[in-house]
Write a protein that holds these residues in place. Sequence first.
Motif, mmCIF file in Angstrom:
data_model
loop_
_atom_site.group_PDB
_atom_site.id
_atom_site.type_symbol
_atom_site.label_atom_id
_atom_site.label_comp_id
_atom_site.label_asym_id
_atom_site.label_seq_id
_atom_site.Cartn_x
_atom_site.Cartn_y
_atom_site.Cartn_z
ATOM 1 N N ASP A 19 6.947 -60.893 8.546
ATOM 2 C CA ASP A 19 7.649 -61.284 9.654
ATOM 3 C C ASP A 19 9.119 -60.843 9.300
ATOM 4 O OD1 ASP A 19 5.402 -62.429 11.090
ATOM 5 O OD2 ASP A 19 5.866 -64.509 10.571
ATOM 6 N N GLU A 22 9.691 -57.275 9.395
ATOM 7 C CA GLU A 22 9.816 -56.680 10.792
ATOM 8 C C GLU A 22 11.152 -56.944 11.518
ATOM 9 O OE1 GLU A 22 7.414 -56.644 14.943
ATOM 10 O OE2 GLU A 22 6.488 -57.460 13.177
ATOM 11 N N LYS A 23 11.449 -58.329 11.516
ATOM 12 C CA LYS A 23 12.913 -58.639 11.971
ATOM 13 C C LYS A 23 14.107 -57.773 11.471
ATOM 14 C CE LYS A 23 15.315 -62.956 12.944
ATOM 15 N NZ LYS A 23 16.699 -62.437 12.949
ATOM 16 N N TYR A 26 13.600 -54.081 12.034
ATOM 17 C CA TYR A 26 13.922 -53.733 13.636
ATOM 18 C C TYR A 26 15.590 -53.941 13.901
ATOM 19 C CZ TYR A 26 13.067 -52.921 18.436
ATOM 20 O OH TYR A 26 13.030 -52.781 19.743
ATOM 21 N N MET A 63 4.092 -53.106 7.786
ATOM 22 C CA MET A 63 4.835 -53.873 8.891
ATOM 23 C C MET A 63 4.510 -53.169 10.067
ATOM 24 S SD MET A 63 7.631 -53.363 10.989
ATOM 25 C CE MET A 63 8.610 -52.023 9.936
ATOM 26 N N ARG A 66 0.950 -53.645 11.379
ATOM 27 C CA ARG A 66 0.875 -54.824 12.220
ATOM 28 C C ARG A 66 1.545 -54.848 13.623
ATOM 29 N NH1 ARG A 66 3.330 -60.572 10.316
ATOM 30 N NH2 ARG A 66 4.987 -59.552 11.155
ATOM 31 N N ARG A 67 2.707 -54.229 13.554
ATOM 32 C CA ARG A 67 3.419 -54.158 14.783
ATOM 33 C C ARG A 67 2.564 -53.337 15.924
ATOM 34 N NH1 ARG A 67 9.223 -54.987 16.105
ATOM 35 N NH2 ARG A 67 9.375 -53.831 18.115
ATOM 36 N N ASP A 68 1.889 -52.356 15.376
ATOM 37 C CA ASP A 68 1.236 -51.574 16.162
ATOM 38 C C ASP A 68 0.015 -52.359 16.938
ATOM 39 O OD1 ASP A 68 -0.146 -48.945 17.323
ATOM 40 O OD2 ASP A 68 -1.810 -49.655 15.859
ATOM 41 N N ARG A 70 -0.052 -55.572 17.649
ATOM 42 C CA ARG A 70 0.290 -56.359 18.701
ATOM 43 C C ARG A 70 0.849 -55.745 19.710
ATOM 44 N NH1 ARG A 70 3.419 -58.704 14.626
ATOM 45 N NH2 ARG A 70 5.276 -58.149 15.450
ATOM 46 N N TRP A 71 1.689 -54.763 19.497
ATOM 47 C CA TRP A 71 2.529 -53.962 20.420
ATOM 48 C C TRP A 71 1.263 -53.218 21.503
ATOM 49 C CZ3 TRP A 71 2.982 -48.976 22.501
ATOM 50 C CH2 TRP A 71 4.158 -48.734 23.258
ATOM 51 N N ALA A 109 10.105 -49.057 17.168
ATOM 52 C CA ALA A 109 10.159 -49.079 15.586
ATOM 53 C C ALA A 109 9.643 -47.796 15.003
ATOM 54 C CB ALA A 109 9.221 -50.340 15.353
ATOM 55 N N HIS A 131 0.258 -44.348 15.071
ATOM 56 C CA HIS A 131 0.619 -45.234 16.266
ATOM 57 C C HIS A 131 0.540 -44.415 17.534
ATOM 58 C CE1 HIS A 131 2.918 -47.599 18.841
ATOM 59 N NE2 HIS A 131 3.888 -46.854 19.071
#
Length: 188
Positions: A19, A22-23, A26, A63, A66-68, A70-71, A109, A131
């Motif tokens: 978390d 990523e914050k 980004y 990161m 995981r973002r992939d 969710r996105w 990202a 991605h």
Amino acid sequence: MPAAVTDEQNRLDHEALLDAAEKLFYENGIQAVGMDQLRAASGLSLKRIYRFFAAKDDLVVAMLKRRDQRWRGSLATYVERVQDPRERVLSIFDWLAGWFAEPGFRGCAWINAHGEVGPGSAAVLAEVRAHKQAFHEQIEAWVRAAGSAATEPVYLLAEGAIVTAGINGDPAPARQAREAVAALLGRP
């Protein structure tokens, strides 16, 4: 002797670190974020961080993975609520417009990561490519279901809208790309 760390605590710490990464990555860029900032934001010691990820590139890859999930999951949930196949394709751009309008939107990202470290990191480059390939495959499935062979132009319009909105800070490219895709697909 300190108590052993439980599996649940490991999971929570791992998520807190991702978390924070990523914050910070980004908002500020990967190169601009030091390990001390990650330590402070995650609340974990550097020793604990390095137990999870031996190198910063490993953290970047985790990161991005995981973002992939969710996105692309969020995109799929949005698009697949639409019944009409043609409208599904167009709804990709409605979802993008909503994302572009979110506070703190700073573009893609994966493109950002590629621009910063991708060419110098085989692992980050591979994750960026994975991605983009998965996003392409999502678009291809929706475009084919609409009876069209226009996967490449639709994909390129989506990618172009993402990059343009990231640079301009304006969600208008999603609407403009949607209009172009509507013309490509023809009127119902």
